[in-house]
Enzyme design. Structure first.
Site, PDB file in Angstrom:
ATOM      1  N   HIS A 279      -9.341 -52.882  20.730  1.00 47.01           N
ATOM      2  CA  HIS A 279      -8.980 -52.605  22.134  1.00 47.01           C
ATOM      3  C   HIS A 279      -7.869 -53.531  22.636  1.00 47.01           C
ATOM      4  CE1 HIS A 279     -11.994 -55.761  23.470  1.00 47.01           C
ATOM      5  NE2 HIS A 279     -11.051 -55.950  24.370  1.00 47.01           N
TER       6      HIS A 279
ATOM      7  N   ASP B  71     -14.598 -51.153  17.195  1.00 45.46           N
ATOM      8  CA  ASP B  71     -13.617 -51.991  17.895  1.00 45.46           C
ATOM      9  C   ASP B  71     -13.177 -53.133  16.979  1.00 45.46           C
ATOM     10  OD1 ASP B  71     -12.020 -53.085  19.805  1.00 45.46           O
ATOM     11  OD2 ASP B  71     -13.651 -53.754  21.131  1.00 45.46           O
TER      12      ASP B  71
ATOM     13  N   SER C  45     -11.862 -61.514  24.110  1.00 43.05           N
ATOM     14  CA  SER C  45     -11.877 -60.350  23.221  1.00 43.05           C
ATOM     15  C   SER C  45     -11.123 -60.579  21.933  1.00 43.05           C
ATOM     16  CB  SER C  45     -11.222 -59.165  23.917  1.00 43.05           C
ATOM     17  OG  SER C  45     -12.141 -58.581  24.767  1.00 43.05           O
ATOM     18  N   GLY C  46     -11.652 -60.027  20.856  1.00 42.78           N
ATOM     19  CA  GLY C  46     -10.987 -60.153  19.561  1.00 42.78           C
ATOM     20  C   GLY C  46     -11.332 -61.453  18.867  1.00 42.78           C
TER      21      GLY C  46
HETATM   22  N1  ARG Z   1     -13.367 -56.893  26.852  1.00 49.60           N
HETATM   23  C1  ARG Z   1     -13.121 -58.199  27.336  1.00 49.60           C
HETATM   24  C2  ARG Z   1     -11.681 -58.617  27.017  1.00 49.60           C
HETATM   25  O1  ARG Z   1     -10.851 -57.783  26.915  1.00 49.60           O
HETATM   26  C3  ARG Z   1     -14.088 -59.220  26.863  1.00 49.60           C
HETATM   27  C4  ARG Z   1     -15.481 -58.719  26.829  1.00 49.60           C
HETATM   28  C5  ARG Z   1     -16.480 -59.754  26.572  1.00 49.60           C
HETATM   29  N2  ARG Z   1     -17.406 -59.708  27.657  1.00 49.60           N
HETATM   30  C6  ARG Z   1     -18.571 -60.250  27.661  1.00 49.60           C
HETATM   31  N3  ARG Z   1     -19.249 -60.212  28.757  1.00 49.60           N
HETATM   32  N4  ARG Z   1     -19.027 -60.827  26.601  1.00 49.60           N
HETATM   33  O2  ARG Z   1     -11.360 -59.784  26.952  1.00 49.60           O
END
Ligand code: ARG
Length: 439
Positions: free
Chosen positions: A249, A294, A390-391
């Protein structure tokens, strides 16, 4: 009238002369005395310093020997396999038993690291790095003798779990560069600046609501994935000297490899190492509605040199299963509150794995967790990854070797009760990673 005066004058100057001479000898005596005191103090300090701050230096050796009471297994050749991990740990414990006790000067032995287990007609061959600390004035030949003698002595008098063939034992002195190269051939090992492996992390700082930042070299596989001109977008994990693993993503808005860069180090600015991106491979079945699959691979245009601050993480065997409530660590430059800014200093948080059954409960994520996902965090919330993480890596420590078990993927807000972090389950994609990279 003048005569007595004259006489008195002469008499006076003689007394004066004697007094002066006396004074002269007094000052000489005082000077010698002072010098003696200074010398005694100096020697005393020297002696104390010699014992207290004796200048120790690390000495490294490569030991090789045959073990005759075990049979070679295919997986010993795979360093990340459970068989290799278990066997090498047993060998390292045995090396501690051999060198720790009844060793002249006691705790000279620091640590051992198995490098290789290879087949031999009479069992297996072991290659292991041994680390010692000795006064910098000691000679390598001298130390080598002591180590050899201790080793042979232990074979005779100690009950060891493995049968070591005495004539097969060889010991070679190596320098720190060679030692580092040998250890760098292994993944998931953290090093302090003095080349010593860092022990397991006991800290519990958080990403959300956290304070302290990660130590230099503590998470050397952590990378920052940045869009040129827009800065940090995502985290990523180094899995070889050219490949990184991240979330699919992260490339939702921009898939052009020329516009991305990778940096390493505990701060975004300044970075310790910087590389251009050559290739981006997004999982073919990534679904941005369900967040399934993902996962993405990023290849840098040139390789990185492994060091104390840049190191690859191990990929877990696809068979590895973590029990619920296993301690794992998540790291990243993400925000510390929902919708907060990116952090310049790397942060870490200890979280616990949560079973898919619990995570799929109606009051948790109500069936949204698929087999390629892994939940981690706490049911009461409070500690979690957040936007910008993320990632990035979710890692598991197995006997000081770190494995990448998850990739920060999604979550409802951050650190809310009953809304733990959801990660891509790396073991599910072990074959996919191998098919794309050969790792
Ligand atoms: N999708 C989010 C990003 O783009 C991070 C998600 C992690 N969230 C969580 N509550 N653990 O950085």
């Amino acid at each position: 009238m003048y005569a007595p005066l004259e006489f008195e004058d002469a008499h006076y100057s003689q007394i004066e002369y004697q007094r002066k001479q006396q004074q002269y000898w007094d000052s000489i005596r005082l000077a010698i005395f002072t010098l003696a005191i200074v010398a005694i103090i100096g020697i005393a300090i020297g002696i104390v310093a010699h014992f207290v701050v004796e200048d120790d230096k690390s000495f490294y050796f490569l030991a090789s020997y045959k073990v005759t009471n075990i049979k070679y297994r295919e997986n010993y050749g795979i360093r990340t396999s459970r068989e290799f991990a278990e066997r090498s740990h047993q060998i390292e414990r045995m090396m501690s038993r051999i060198f720790r006790r009844d060793f002249p000067g006691s705790s000279r032995f620091i640590k051992s690291h198995v490098i290789k287990i290879s087949p031999d007609e009479h069992g297996v061959n072991i290659l292991v790095v041994l680390m010692f600390r000795y006064p910098s004035t000691s000679s390598t030949a001298q130390i080598k003798k002591i180590i050899e003698n201790t080793f042979y002595q232990s074979l005779k008098i100690k009950q060891l779990p493995l049968t070591i063939s005495k004539p097969s034992f060889t010991l070679t002195s190596i320098d720190s560069k060679k030692m580092r190269n040998l250890l760098n051939s292994r993944c998931g090992i953290r090093m302090t600046p003095s080349n010593m492996p860092l022990p397991a992390s006991s800290s519990t700082q958080r990403i959300v609501q956290g304070r302290q930042t990660a130590m230099e070299g503590e998470w050397p596989w952590q990378a920052s994935l940045q869009l040129i001109g827009a800065g940090h977008q995502c985290g990523a994990s180094l899995i070889s000297n050219t490949w990184l693993l991240t979330a699919a993503h992260c490339f939702r808005r921009n898939k052009n490899s020329h516009q991305w860069i990778i940096t390493f180090g505990t701060t975004i600015i300044p970075p310790a190492v910087k590389r251009n991106v050559g290739k981006i491979i997004i999982h073919e079945k990534y679904d941005n509605k369900t967040n399934e699959h993902d996962i993405a691979l990023v290849q840098m245009t040139s390789r990185v040199e492994f060091s104390n601050v840049v190191q690859r993480v191990c990929l877990p065997d696809s068979s590895i299963k973590l029990r619920p409530k296993t301690s794992v660590f998540v790291t990243g430059f993400g925000s510390i509150v929902d919708d907060g800014p990116i952090q310049n200093n790397l942060r870490q948080a200890r979280v616990e794995t949560i079973s898919t059954d619990v995570c799929n409960r109606k009051d948790v994520y109500d069936g949204m967790i698929t087999s390629g996902m892994l939940c981690a965090g706490f049911m009461e919330g409070k500690v979690d990854a957040c936007k910008g993480d993320s990632g990035g890596p979710l890692v598991y420590d197995n006997r000081d070797i770190w494995y990448l078990v998850g990739i920060v993927s999604w979550g409802q807000s951050c650190a809310l009760p009953k809304k733990p972090g959801v990660y891509t389950r790396v073991t599910q994609y072990r074959a996919w990673i191998a098919s794309k990279t050969g790792i």
